[in-house]
Design an enzyme around this catalytic site. Structure first.
Site, mmCIF file in Angstrom:
data_model
loop_
_atom_site.group_PDB
_atom_site.id
_atom_site.type_symbol
_atom_site.label_atom_id
_atom_site.label_comp_id
_atom_site.label_asym_id
_atom_site.label_seq_id
_atom_site.Cartn_x
_atom_site.Cartn_y
_atom_site.Cartn_z
ATOM 1 C CD GLU A 190 21.819 13.718 -5.717
ATOM 2 O OE1 GLU A 190 21.674 14.515 -6.665
ATOM 3 O OE2 GLU A 190 22.151 14.083 -4.572
ATOM 4 C CB SER A 210 25.714 15.488 -6.138
ATOM 5 O OG SER A 210 25.936 16.871 -6.178
ATOM 6 N NE ARG A 220 19.058 16.168 -5.097
ATOM 7 C CZ ARG A 220 18.728 17.415 -4.761
ATOM 8 N NH1 ARG A 220 17.455 17.706 -4.473
ATOM 9 N NH2 ARG A 220 19.634 18.364 -4.719
#
Length: 314
Positions: free
Chosen positions: A307, A237, A187
């Site tokens: 996230e 998420s 990420r």
């Protein structure tokens, strides 16, 4: 209203379709967010000029993709928001040639505009009997956003197939940046810190029987439908995966399944998702995220890192 900016855009980019006080809830999958002072979705021929005009007026510029990983504050976003959308959504399949440094036996390349939806690129690859993007078949984000955050699922990541990306630098120059130069990890990429705007990306794929590709993609989509709360707006998420743990399981074990603040709720279907059950405000989501972080830290000593990207004024 910044009259100078509006006048410049109206005169020099009359076909742009500049919007004022545009609700950002219309441009995020969370369906949350206050108004952007100005909003536009330029194509390749207009984006550089538009940014130049905004900078000339000392106006902040925020760039978003499909809005699938964003929480926009209730007070909105000051300045100009550029949506990388349909104007930069072309998808093209080509065969790698010998002089191309990416060439391998039977290697093919897909070039996709940053505004193309990643799942659509995966579908195009499948139709061309090309393998490598199956993991992305259910990811709702754009190609640009996927490169920025090295999107991934079911054991696959963008960095596995990315060749390079064409970006607009903070100085307004076009530049090709290789996968290695992007420093992709979980990420993460260097795109935000460099101030790059991703315009397109190239992916290296390999031939495989179409029915095998489509069968695997259908299997992954079925898993998503079964396990993820797709019936409600969300940003995907909510938390990154902490090393050695799964965020959703920690949240569930902390007794937070279904925990709500206003219309923001920890999904009862998958605790790793925060969903909008109706008219959730960004403040509700932010409070819920903080409550979850504090509870999990207190019970398990694990710090959950969001996230979802938070932008704008809260």
């Amino acid at each position: 209203m910044n009259q100078t900016f509006v006048k410049s855009v109206t005169e020099q980019l009359p076909q742009l379709g500049l919007l004022q006080d545009e609700p950002m809830k219309k441009h995020t999958t969370f369906r949350i967010g206050g108004p952007a002072d100005y909003y536009a979705e330029p194509d390749m021929s207009r984006i550089s000029k538009l940014i130049e005009m905004a900078k000339a007026c000392d106006m902040p510029v925020t760039v978003i993709g499909n809005g699938s990983n964003l929480l926009v504050g209730d007070k909105g976003i000051r300045g100009l928001v550029i949506g990388i959308g349909k104007g930069l959504s072309e998808i093209e399949v080509t065969e790698a040639v010998a002089q191309d440094f990416t060439a391998q036996d039977n290697c093919h390349i897909i070039t996709a505009g940053a505004g193309a939806i990643l799942a659509a690129v995966a579908a195009k690859a499948a139709e061309a009997s090309l393998s490598g993007l199956e993991f992305a078949s259910g990811i709702p984000g754009s190609v640009g956003g996927a490169v920025v955050m090295n999107a991934g699922a079911y054991g696959g990541e963008i960095k596995d197939v990315l060749i390079d990306a064409t970006v607009l630098t903070a100085d307004g120059e076009l530049k090709t940046v290789t996968r290695d130069e992007l420093d992709l990890s979980y990420r993460h990429s260097i795109v935000p810190e460099k101030g790059y705007i991703v315009l397109s990306a190239r992916f290296r794929l390999t031939p495989k029987p179409k029915d095998e590709i489509k069968s695997y993609m259908a299997e992954l989509r079925a898993k998503r439908v079964e396990k993820q709360p797709l019936e409600y707006p969300s940003a995907g998420s909510t938390f990154k995966r902490p090393e050695g743990y799964f965020a959703g399981k920690l949240i569930m074990d902390a007794g937070l399944r279904g925990y709500s603040v206003g219309d923001a709720q920890v999904s009862e279907k998958h605790c790793g998702f925060v969903v909008n059950k109706g008219e959730a405000a960004a403040a509700d989501v932010l409070t819920l995220i903080k409550d979850v972080q504090e509870t999990v830290l207190k019970q398990f000593g694990v710090k959950l890192e969001p996230e979802v990207k938070m932008i704008g004024e809260f």
